[in-house]
Scaffold this motif. Sequence first.
Motif, mmCIF file in Angstrom:
data_model
loop_
_atom_site.group_PDB
_atom_site.id
_atom_site.type_symbol
_atom_site.label_atom_id
_atom_site.label_comp_id
_atom_site.label_asym_id
_atom_site.label_seq_id
_atom_site.Cartn_x
_atom_site.Cartn_y
_atom_site.Cartn_z
ATOM 1 N N VAL A 25 15.658 21.841 -19.746
ATOM 2 C CA VAL A 25 15.103 23.120 -20.228
ATOM 3 C C VAL A 25 13.905 23.525 -19.382
ATOM 4 O O VAL A 25 13.771 24.689 -18.980
ATOM 5 C CB VAL A 25 14.727 23.031 -21.726
ATOM 6 N N PHE A 26 13.030 22.573 -19.077
ATOM 7 C CA PHE A 26 11.852 22.876 -18.271
ATOM 8 C C PHE A 26 12.227 23.255 -16.837
ATOM 9 O O PHE A 26 11.622 24.152 -16.252
ATOM 10 C CB PHE A 26 10.879 21.698 -18.275
ATOM 11 N N THR A 28 15.084 24.660 -15.933
ATOM 12 C CA THR A 28 15.680 25.991 -16.050
ATOM 13 C C THR A 28 14.595 27.063 -16.167
ATOM 14 O O THR A 28 14.671 28.111 -15.521
ATOM 15 C CB THR A 28 16.628 26.049 -17.267
ATOM 16 N N SER A 29 13.570 26.788 -16.953
ATOM 17 C CA SER A 29 12.446 27.723 -17.097
ATOM 18 C C SER A 29 11.688 27.890 -15.789
ATOM 19 O O SER A 29 11.302 29.004 -15.419
ATOM 20 C CB SER A 29 11.488 27.236 -18.179
ATOM 21 N N ALA A 32 13.730 30.021 -13.437
ATOM 22 C CA ALA A 32 13.644 31.426 -13.853
ATOM 23 C C ALA A 32 12.302 32.029 -13.436
ATOM 24 O O ALA A 32 12.240 33.174 -12.974
ATOM 25 C CB ALA A 32 13.848 31.544 -15.361
ATOM 26 N N TYR A 33 11.229 31.270 -13.589
ATOM 27 C CA TYR A 33 9.915 31.741 -13.159
ATOM 28 C C TYR A 33 9.913 31.995 -11.656
ATOM 29 O O TYR A 33 9.420 33.027 -11.194
ATOM 30 C CB TYR A 33 8.823 30.729 -13.532
ATOM 31 N N GLU A 42 18.103 37.085 -11.139
ATOM 32 C CA GLU A 42 18.251 35.932 -12.032
ATOM 33 C C GLU A 42 19.556 35.205 -11.696
ATOM 34 O O GLU A 42 20.601 35.830 -11.537
ATOM 35 C CB GLU A 42 18.273 36.404 -13.483
ATOM 36 N N SER A 62 8.071 22.079 -13.383
ATOM 37 C CA SER A 62 8.832 21.370 -14.420
ATOM 38 C C SER A 62 8.051 20.167 -14.932
ATOM 39 O O SER A 62 7.999 19.918 -16.148
ATOM 40 C CB SER A 62 10.179 20.891 -13.871
ATOM 41 N N PHE A 65 5.228 21.403 -17.106
ATOM 42 C CA PHE A 65 5.735 21.772 -18.430
ATOM 43 C C PHE A 65 5.949 20.527 -19.292
ATOM 44 O O PHE A 65 5.595 20.500 -20.467
ATOM 45 C CB PHE A 65 7.053 22.542 -18.316
#
Length: 103
Positions: A25-26, A28-29, A32-33, A42, A62, A65
């Motif tokens: 998840v981190f 992926t975030s 995206a950032y 995207e 990551s 995060f």
Amino acid sequence: MDNLFEKVKANLIISHDEDDELIIVFITSAIAYAESYQHITEGYYSENEMPATTEQAIIMLSSHFYESRDGSTGGFYADNVNASSQIWNTVNMLLRLDRRWQL
């Protein structure tokens, strides 16, 4: 993403698999950032090669995060009040190197 996932886990010095979903998840975030910061579409990095500087920024972000998931600075830099700013400044500098400038 498998190679990136392994690099993030190595950076965090994690050998267990209990937080794998959270780390994904981190990552992926962070991707995206990076895509947003670099003004690219995207999902761009799911279809295109990621430059080494962007990859390093993703690994750092990551990891940040993960280490700061409780809302603190956390991790290795816990004793440095400017650690979060230093990480974001470094990540943004790395992402700027690969940024797609519109002329």
